[in-house]
Design a protein around this motif. Structure first.
Motif, PDB file in Angstrom:
ATOM      1  N   ARG A   1      18.079  63.396 -18.763  1.00 50.95           N
ATOM      2  CA  ARG A   1      19.325  63.688 -19.150  1.00 50.95           C
ATOM      3  C   ARG A   1      20.224  62.681 -19.289  1.00 50.95           C
ATOM      4  O   ARG A   1      20.029  61.616 -18.633  1.00 50.95           O
ATOM      5  N   THR A   2      21.077  62.500 -20.312  1.00 53.72           N
ATOM      6  CA  THR A   2      21.779  61.171 -20.559  1.00 53.72           C
ATOM      7  C   THR A   2      23.007  61.276 -19.754  1.00 53.72           C
ATOM      8  O   THR A   2      23.437  62.294 -19.216  1.00 53.72           O
ATOM      9  N   GLY A   3      23.908  60.054 -19.999  1.00 54.59           N
ATOM     10  CA  GLY A   3      25.146  60.394 -19.145  1.00 54.59           C
ATOM     11  C   GLY A   3      25.156  59.599 -17.919  1.00 54.59           C
ATOM     12  O   GLY A   3      25.969  59.268 -17.126  1.00 54.59           O
ATOM     13  N   LEU A   4      23.796  59.183 -17.468  1.00 58.02           N
ATOM     14  CA  LEU A   4      23.774  58.766 -15.949  1.00 58.02           C
ATOM     15  C   LEU A   4      23.879  57.265 -16.004  1.00 58.02           C
ATOM     16  O   LEU A   4      23.725  56.640 -17.180  1.00 58.02           O
ATOM     17  N   ASN A   5      24.104  56.550 -14.913  1.00 59.85           N
ATOM     18  CA  ASN A   5      24.220  55.346 -14.742  1.00 59.85           C
ATOM     19  C   ASN A   5      23.205  54.565 -13.798  1.00 59.85           C
ATOM     20  O   ASN A   5      23.011  55.181 -12.826  1.00 59.85           O
ATOM     21  N   ALA A   6      22.669  53.739 -14.333  1.00 52.81           N
ATOM     22  CA  ALA A   6      21.487  52.911 -13.657  1.00 52.81           C
ATOM     23  C   ALA A   6      21.970  52.298 -12.180  1.00 52.81           C
ATOM     24  O   ALA A   6      21.259  52.454 -11.294  1.00 52.81           O
ATOM     25  N   VAL A   7      23.275  51.864 -12.233  1.00 52.49           N
ATOM     26  CA  VAL A   7      23.573  51.404 -10.901  1.00 52.49           C
ATOM     27  C   VAL A   7      24.047  52.400  -9.871  1.00 52.49           C
ATOM     28  O   VAL A   7      23.466  52.288  -8.719  1.00 52.49           O
ATOM     29  N   ASP A   8      24.490  53.433 -10.411  1.00 49.91           N
ATOM     30  CA  ASP A   8      24.652  54.795  -9.290  1.00 49.91           C
ATOM     31  C   ASP A   8      23.566  55.252  -8.980  1.00 49.91           C
ATOM     32  O   ASP A   8      23.480  55.496  -7.899  1.00 49.91           O
ATOM     33  N   LEU A   9      22.555  55.428  -9.965  1.00 44.16           N
ATOM     34  CA  LEU A   9      21.242  55.897  -9.711  1.00 44.16           C
ATOM     35  C   LEU A   9      20.469  54.866  -8.626  1.00 44.16           C
ATOM     36  O   LEU A   9      19.926  55.472  -7.607  1.00 44.16           O
TER      37      LEU A   9
END
Lengths: 245, 245, 245, 245
Positions: free
Chosen positions: D182-190
Motif C-alpha cells: 500500500r502506498t503512503g508509507l515511509n521507509a524510515v518509519d518502516l
DNA sequence: TATGAATGAGGTTTCATTCAT
DNA sequence: CATGAATGAAACCTCATTCAT
C-alpha cells in the motif's frame, strides 16, 4: 610422712574446679531483682554486658557502637548518656572485668589450707577462671595491644590488682616457714608465671591450635593442660625432698 | 656443694642471648644476588616493614592504610598494587613474621649440645626472640583477637610452625634416653609452656606493669625473668636426681 | 465509503494522550494523610527522585553517589542511611519506576471500551508513557545491560509486571469473542510487540537520529510515529474483513 | 496466483535464516592467515575483539581497561598505543560493529526477489542478525545511554547507515509499483518498526523474561517470535487483497 | 529519659593513565 | 614494539557522635 614431692608426681586431679560465677554472666552486683531497682541501672548494666562481648570479640577499634546499640534493649543515645563516649564505655567494661576476677580471688580463703594444697588450689582457680572467662582474657589482650593506655587511666583497677600479690605473698611465706617451699623466690615473679601459663592457654588457643593441629578446647585437652600447669608450678616452688634409697 | 642438677641451681646466665637478626629488620630474602631486580622487591619489602610496625602497633582494625603509605617510600596505591587489600597486606605481614622466627629457630642446631644444655638454649632463644621482637608478639596477639581467622587462610604458616615441634620432640627424646629428662611428657605441651612463659612477658607487660607497679622492661628485670623461666622449664623436665644423705 | 476496519484506516489521532502523572514527579505514596511524619519520607523521596535522574542518565556504573548527594537536600551519608549502598539505591529506583507505570496502566479501565477502541487506547497509552518518561526507559535499558541482575533480586517488581499481561489478555479475549480480533495470537507476544515499538522510539532515538539524520523528537515526528505504531498493532490483531465487490 | 495475503497467513517458516558470520566471531576482515600479515594488525584486532566483549558486557563506564588488558595477548600499554584512550577504544569498537552489519546487509541482494519475498527476507535477516550478535545490540544500547555522544563523533558510521534506508526505499517502491504494497508509507518509519521489533527481542530479553516468567532465548521461542515479527511487518505494508467468497 | 534522623571526617578501594626500561 | 611499576584523583562506604523532638 611423704618422702616424695607429691604435687609433682600426683597430678592434682583432686583439686576441684573452683566454683566461679557462671561464665559470661556479668551482673554480679545487681543483687536480687527487687522491685525497687530502677530501670536506669538495668539499662546501663545491659549496655555493659553487650559491650563486654563486643569489645572482647573485636577489640577496641574493631568494636562498633552501632553493633552494641543494636544488641541492646535501648538506643544508641543511651550509650552516650551513660558512658559519654566509646572510650568511656570501654573503660567501664575493663574495670568491671578486673573487679570481678579479684573479688572472686579474694574469696578463695587460702589461709585455711596447707601451703602446698593452697598453692595448687590457687593455680587451679586461675586456670579455671581464665578458661571460664575468655572475654576477660580478650579484654586484657586488647588492653595490651593499646599499651595499657586505658588501664593507665583507671586508678580503681590498679588498686584492685595489688591484693592478688598480697595473697600469694602470704601463702609463699607460709610455705617457706613450713619448709615445703624453697626460699629465694619472688611473689610477683611467681604470680607472673602462673598467669602466663593460664592466660596463654586461652589467649593463644587459636594460633596455637592452627599451628599445631591440636584441638586445645576439648575438656580432655584442657584437663591435661590444667594438670601440667599445676605440676609445673608446684615443682618450681617446692623444696627438693630427699628421696629414700 | 651442689648435689642437684646444675641447671636448676645455676641460673643459666651463661646462656648467651642467641644472635638473631636485628629486631625489626625484615629483609630476609634479600639474599638473591641478582642486582637487576632491585626496585620491585624493595618497594614491596619496604611496605611490608612499615606495615608490620603499624599492624603490630594498632592491630588490624586500628591500623590505617594511609598511615602505612605515609611512612613508606611509595604511595598508597602501591600497597594495593602489591598486596591487593588491607587483608592481603596483613596476611603477608603475618606470614613474614612467622617464617622469620621459625627459620632462626631451625638454625639453632640443638643436636650439637647435651640435652639439658640444648633445652636451656632453646628456652633462652625463645625468651630472647620474644623480647627482641615485640612486633611478632603483638601480631600474634592480634591474630588471636580475630580468632585466628587470617592465619587459617594461610597454609604456608601452618607448615612452617610444625617444624618447631619436631625439633623439640627430638631434643626431648634424646634427654629421656640419656636419663636426664623424666618420661611421660609431651612435646606440644612443653612447647606451649615455654611459649606461654616467654610470650606473656612481652605480651602482657603493660597491664602487668600497671597492675603491680613494677617496671618489667629494664634489662635487670628481664634478666631475672629469663633466669626464672629457664629454671622453671628445666625443673619441669628434669629427672629427679637422688640426693645422697 | 469505507468497507474495512476503521481503526486501520482512521489513524487514531483522536486517541487522546493518556493523562499520566507529570513526568519525573515521583511521590506517589505521599497520600498517607498523617502530617506528623514529614521529614523522613521526604528525605528518602527526595533522594529517590534525584537518584532516578542520575541512574537514568548515566547508568549504574556511570552514576555517582557524590553527584546524587549534591543535587539532594541532604548529605551523602543520608543516602547510605536510607538505602545502604549504591546498589540498594539503584534497586529502590528501579522498583519505584516499575510500580509507577503499572499503577497507571491499571487505572486505564479498558473494560469500559469496545475491544478495538480499548486496544488503541492501550497502545496510545504505552507510547505516551514511554515518551513522557524517558527515565523509565533508560533505567530498563541499563537493567538489561546488567542482564537483569538487579531486577532478579526484586520480587516486588516481578509481581507488579504480571498484571500487565492479565489486562491485555482479557482485552484480547473480548475482541476475539466479538469477532473483531483474529484468534491464535498470544498476549505475551502481543505485549512484546507493543513494548518494542514504543520502547525503541525513546530508547534508540539518539543512534537512530544520528544514523538517519532525522529529528525524531519533534512533536510532529512523534505524532506520526504514534499513528504508525497504533496502526501497525491494530492491523496485526484485527480480523480480516471481507470486502464486498 | 495468490489470492490471500500469503505472508500474513503463511508464517514464513520457509524464509531461511540468513547466513551471517558466525556469532561472536569478530575477525571478519582479517582474511586468510597469510604470513605477510604483521603482528601489529593482529594485536590491534585482538584488542578490539576483547574490548567488544567487555564494552558490550559492561557498558562504557562499567568496562575496565585492566580487564581488557588481561584478556588480551598483549599488555595494557598497547591499548593506549593503538587506541589512545578508553574512549578511543570504545569508538573503534563501535565503528567496527556498525560496519559489520551494514556490509552484510548490502550483500542480501534483495533486488533479485519479488517485493513481498524480499521484504520477508529483509526482516528475517534483521531478526537473525540481532539474535546472532547480542554484542552489537548491547553496544547500541550503551551508545543510547550516552545519548549517542560517541556515535556523533564518528562520521564513518553515519555514512554507513544511510545505505540501509536506500535499500529499503527501493524495495518499498518496487512493491508499490507492483501493487502489493500500500502506498503512503515511509521507509524510515518502516525501518524503525523493523529495527524496534528485532532489537527489543534481544535488548530487553532479560527484563522481559523476568517480568513475564518466559524463557525467550529458547530456539522455539525465538522461532515463534521471528514468525510473529515477519507477519506483523508484512501485514503492515501489504495492500489489502480482496478475498473471494 | 528516650529516639530516629542527621552528619563530617576519614576509611578502603578503584581507575584511567603514564613512566622507565 | 613491549612491559611491569607507578600514580593522583576520585569513587564507595563507615564511624563515632550530635541534634530535634
Amino acid at each position: 610422712m611423704k618422702t616424695r614431692s607429691p604435687a609433682a608426681q600426683t597430678p592434682p586431679a583432686d583439686v576441684q574446679p573452683v566454683a566461679t560465677d557462671n561464665p559470661e554472666d556479668s551482673r554480679p552486683r545487681r543483687g536480687r531483682p527487687s522491685a525497687d531497682r530502677q530501670a536506669p541501672d538495668q539499662t546501663a548494666q545491659n549496655i555493659l554486658e553487650v559491650a563486654t562481648r563486643e569489645f572482647a570479640d573485636k577489640g577496641f577499634s574493631g568494636a562498633r557502637i552501632d553493633a552494641i546499640a543494636e544488641s541492646t534493649r535501648t538506643s544508641k543515645r543511651m550509650i552516650y548518656y551513660y558512658f559519654t563516649s566509646k572510650e568511656g564505655l570501654y573503660l567501664a567494661v575493663l574495670e568491671d572485668a578486673y573487679k570481678r576476677i579479684r573479688s572472686i580471688e579474694s574469696g578463695l580463703n587460702l589461709d585455711g589450707f596447707e601451703p602446698l594444697d593452697a598453692l595448687q588450689r590457687l593455680v587451679a582457680f586461675a586456670f579455671d577462671y581464665h578458661v571460664a572467662h575468655p572475654d576477660f582474657v580478650r579484654l586484657v589482650m586488647n588492653e595490651n595491644i593499646h599499651n595499657g593506655a586505658f588501664l593507665a587511666k583507671s586508678e580503681s583497677i590498679q588498686q584492685v590488682n595489688r591484693s592478688a600479690i598480697d595473697h600469694l605473698n602470704r601463702l609463699y611465706r607460709r610455705g617457706c616457714e613450713a619448709g615445703v617451699f624453697r626460699t629465694g623466690l619472688n611473689a610477683v615473679d611467681l604470680h607472673m608465671s602462673i598467669s602466663a601459663l593460664c592466660f596463654f592457654t586461652v589467649a593463644n588457643r587459636h594460633t596455637f591450635s592452627l599451628s599445631f593441629k591440636r584441638d586445645l578446647s576439648s575438656p580432655k585437652a584442657l584437663a591435661a593442660r590444667r594438670r601440667s600447669i599445676i605440676d609445673m608450678v608446684v615443682r618450681h616452688v617446692q623444696q627438693e625432698v630427699p628421696t629414700p634409697h
